[in-house]
Write a protein that holds these residues in place. Structure first.
Motif, PDB file in Angstrom:
ATOM      1  N   ALA A  12       0.829  -1.204   0.000  1.00 37.32           N
ATOM      2  CA  ALA A  12       0.000   0.000   0.000  1.00 37.32           C
ATOM      3  C   ALA A  12       0.863   1.254   0.000  1.00 37.32           C
ATOM      4  N   PRO A  13       0.382   2.337  -0.640  1.00 37.81           N
ATOM      5  CA  PRO A  13       1.145   3.596  -0.610  1.00 37.81           C
ATOM      6  C   PRO A  13       1.212   4.156   0.809  1.00 37.81           C
ATOM      7  N   VAL A  14       2.267   4.916   1.082  1.00 41.06           N
ATOM      8  CA  VAL A  14       2.488   5.471   2.410  1.00 41.06           C
ATOM      9  C   VAL A  14       2.520   6.991   2.316  1.00 41.06           C
ATOM     10  N   GLU A  15       1.798   7.650   3.208  1.00 45.77           N
ATOM     11  CA  GLU A  15       1.841   9.100   3.310  1.00 45.77           C
ATOM     12  C   GLU A  15       3.052   9.480   4.170  1.00 45.77           C
ATOM     13  N   PRO A  16       4.065  10.134   3.601  1.00 46.14           N
ATOM     14  CA  PRO A  16       5.292  10.425   4.361  1.00 46.14           C
ATOM     15  C   PRO A  16       5.044  11.184   5.654  1.00 46.14           C
ATOM     16  N   ALA A  19       3.845   8.768   8.254  1.00 47.05           N
ATOM     17  CA  ALA A  19       4.944   7.899   8.678  1.00 47.05           C
ATOM     18  C   ALA A  19       5.887   8.653   9.612  1.00 47.05           C
ATOM     19  N   ARG A  20       6.158   9.923   9.309  1.00 45.49           N
ATOM     20  CA  ARG A  20       7.038  10.722  10.154  1.00 45.49           C
ATOM     21  C   ARG A  20       6.425  10.935  11.531  1.00 45.49           C
ATOM     22  N   GLN A  21       5.122  11.231  11.558  1.00 43.08           N
ATOM     23  CA  GLN A  21       4.444  11.450  12.836  1.00 43.08           C
ATOM     24  C   GLN A  21       4.479  10.188  13.701  1.00 43.08           C
ATOM     25  N   PRO A 101      16.703   8.954   6.952  1.00 45.70           N
ATOM     26  CA  PRO A 101      15.653   8.942   7.974  1.00 45.70           C
ATOM     27  C   PRO A 101      14.244   8.832   7.399  1.00 45.70           C
ATOM     28  N   ARG A 102      14.003   9.468   6.239  1.00 50.23           N
ATOM     29  CA  ARG A 102      12.666   9.381   5.634  1.00 50.23           C
ATOM     30  C   ARG A 102      12.369   7.947   5.189  1.00 50.23           C
ATOM     31  N   ASP A 103      13.363   7.293   4.579  1.00 50.90           N
ATOM     32  CA  ASP A 103      13.178   5.905   4.161  1.00 50.90           C
ATOM     33  C   ASP A 103      12.945   5.001   5.365  1.00 50.90           C
ATOM     34  N   ARG A 104      13.668   5.269   6.441  1.00 52.70           N
ATOM     35  CA  ARG A 104      13.513   4.461   7.643  1.00 52.70           C
ATOM     36  C   ARG A 104      12.118   4.633   8.247  1.00 52.70           C
ATOM     37  N   GLU A 105      11.603   5.827   8.225  1.00 52.40           N
ATOM     38  CA  GLU A 105      10.246   6.069   8.737  1.00 52.40           C
ATOM     39  C   GLU A 105       9.213   5.278   7.950  1.00 52.40           C
ATOM     40  N   ARG A 110       5.449   0.663   7.401  1.00 52.74           N
ATOM     41  CA  ARG A 110       4.957  -0.526   6.694  1.00 52.74           C
ATOM     42  C   ARG A 110       4.990  -1.759   7.593  1.00 52.74           C
ATOM     43  N   LEU A 111       6.099  -1.954   8.314  1.00 54.19           N
ATOM     44  CA  LEU A 111       6.206  -3.138   9.158  1.00 54.19           C
ATOM     45  C   LEU A 111       5.207  -3.108  10.305  1.00 54.19           C
ATOM     46  N   ALA A 112       4.970  -1.933  10.879  1.00 52.80           N
ATOM     47  CA  ALA A 112       3.980  -1.826  11.955  1.00 52.80           C
ATOM     48  C   ALA A 112       2.587  -2.187  11.445  1.00 52.80           C
TER      49      ALA A 112
END
Length: 352
Positions: A12-16, A19-21, A101-105, A110-112
Motif C-alpha cells: 500500500a502507498p504510504v503518506e510520508p 509515517a514521520r508522525q 531517515p525518511r526511508d527508515r520512517e 509498513r512493518l507496523a
C-alpha cells in the motif's frame, strides 16, 4: 504452496507525513530520543571525516600531478580542483543523510501495519539480544533491528542483526538476517554452513563439540555440516534427499543452526523485510522446518513442492547484491580522473 502472510500493507502507498508522525511518537514512547540524536550525529561526523579526508587525498594527488608537469607547488588551482573532485561525494553523503531517515520512517510504518494485520508483534530494535544460536555469542555493538515475532505459521522471530568483530585493532562490521523457528519435535544439534559463492564471511564458527562431518548427496556441495560425534548418525538420517532438495531450494545462501528447541536460518546480510518476497521466503522456511521435524520423527516426507517460477525469481532477487555500489564508485572516480587531467593541462599551459 500459498503465501501465509497478508502482505497488503507492504504494498500500500504510504503518506510520508503520517509515517514521520508515527515514527516520532514511537521514538517518544520507547524513550529513544537520545539514541536517535546520537546516531544521527555519528552519521554526520562520519560523513564530514570521509569528505574532508577525501579532499586532502585529492589535493595531494593534484599537487603530485602539478609537480610532474613543472609547477613549483600548490596554489589556488590545487584547492579548486580538489573541492570539485570531492563535490560529488559530498553531495551523495548529504542526500543520503537527508533521505535515510525518511526511508527508515516508511519502513517502520509498513512493518507496523503489516504485523498488526497478521497478528504479529513488532519492535524497532533490541541491544545485545540473548539468543541460543552461536551467532549471538560473539562480537560487540550487537543490535537486532525490526524484530517481528508471532505464532503463525509456527512460533517464529525474524530480524536484521548487526555486530562488530575485531582482527587485531581493526573493527570488522558484520550484518545478518535471522529467522528463528520454535521446534515441536526435537532435532539433533547441528550447524550447516553455506558454501554459496558471493556470500560474505560469517564472522562466527560452530561451537564445540561440533565438528565437520561428511554427508552424502547434494548437500555436500552446498553446505559444510557440523555436529558432534554422538549425533552424527541422526544428522545423516535427517538429511535425506527430500530434505537436501528443500534446503537447496530455499536456504542455499544461508547458514542453519539447530540448537535446543529452535532452528535458526541465518543470511549473512541484511534483508529487506518490507519486501513481500521476504515473507514468502519465511513461509517457505516454515515448511522446511516442518519437513525436518517429520524426517526426525521418521515419518514419510514428500519434499518441498516446487514453487512457481515467479516466486523463485522473487526469492533470488531478495538475495541479489545491491546495485548502487558500482554506480556510486564510478560517479566518484570520473571526477577524480577529470580533476587530475585538468591539473595536468592547466599546469602545462601555465608553465609554458
Amino acid at each position: 504452496m500459498t503465501v501465509t502472510f497478508d502482505d497488503t500493507e507492504l504494498r500500500a502507498p504510504v503518506e510520508p507525513a503520517l509515517a514521520r508522525q508515527e515514527s516520532r511518537e514511537r521514538v517518544d514512547r520507547e524513550g529513544r530520543q537520545f539514541g536517535v540524536a546520537l546516531g544521527s550525529g555519528w552519521i554526520v561526523f562520519q560523513s564530514v571525516v570521509l569528505v574532508v579526508g577525501a579532499g586532502v587525498l585529492a589535493a595531494l594527488a593534484v599537487v603530485a600531478v602539478q609537480f610532474m608537469f613543472g609547477a613549483d607547488g600548490a596554489d589556488l588551482t590545487t584547492v579548486v580542483l580538489a573541492v570539485l573532485m570531492v563535490l560529488p561525494l559530498a553531495v551523495a553523503r548529504i542526500r543520503s543523510h537527508l533521505r535515510g531517515p525518511r526511508d527508515r520512517e516508511v519502513e517502520e510504518f509498513r512493518l507496523a501495519r503489516f504485523t498488526a494485520a497478521n497478528g504479529l508483534t513488532y519492535r524497532t530494535g533490541e541491544l545485545d539480544p540473548e539468543r541460543s544460536a552461536a551467532l549471538f555469542g560473539i562480537g560487540t555493538s550487537r543490535i537486532a533491528s525490526d524484530i517481528v515475532a508471532g505464532p503463525s505459521p509456527r512460533p517464529f522471530e525474524a530480524a536484521n542483526y548487526s555486530f562488530d568483530t575485531w582482527v587485531a585493532r581493526a573493527r570488522m562490521p558484520r550484518v545478518a538476517n535471522y529467522v528463528a523457528f520454535e521446534l515441536h519435535s526435537p532435532l539433533p544439534a547441528m550447524t550447516l554452513v553455506t558454501k554459496a559463492t558471493g556470500v560474505a564471511a560469517s564472522g562466527w564458527e560452530p561451537t564445540a563439540p561440533q565438528e565437520r562431518v561428511q554427508i552424502d548427496g547434494e548437500v555436500a556441495s552446498r553446505f559444510e555440516v557440523f555436529t558432534s560425534r554422538a549425533t552424527e548418525e541422526p544428522v545423516r538420517h535427517l538429511l535425506s534427499p527430500d530434505v537436501q532438495a528443500a534446503l537447496t531450494a530455499v536456504a542455499e545462501r544461508c547458514d542453519i543452526e539447530a540448537v535446543g528447541d529452535r532452528v535458526y536460518v541465518i543470511a549473512r546480510r541484511h534483508l529487506p523485510m518490507t519486501e513481500p518476497a521476504y515473507w514468502e521466503w519465511v513461509a517457505d522456511l516454515a515448511y522446511l522446518v516442518a519437513l525436518l521435524e517429520a524426517r526426525g520423527r521418521a515419518e514419510q516426507t514428500t519434499g518441498l513442492a516446487a514453487s512457481e517460477p515467479a516466486r523463485a525469481t522473487r526469492r533470488e532477487a531478495l538475495f541479489a547484491a545491491p546495485k548502487g555500489g558500482r554506480a556510486a564508485a564510478v560517479g566518484c572516480l570520473v571526477p577524480l580522473l577529470v580533476g587530475l587531467a585538468a591539473a595536468a593541462l592547466i599546469t602545462k599551459i601555465s608553465t609554458g
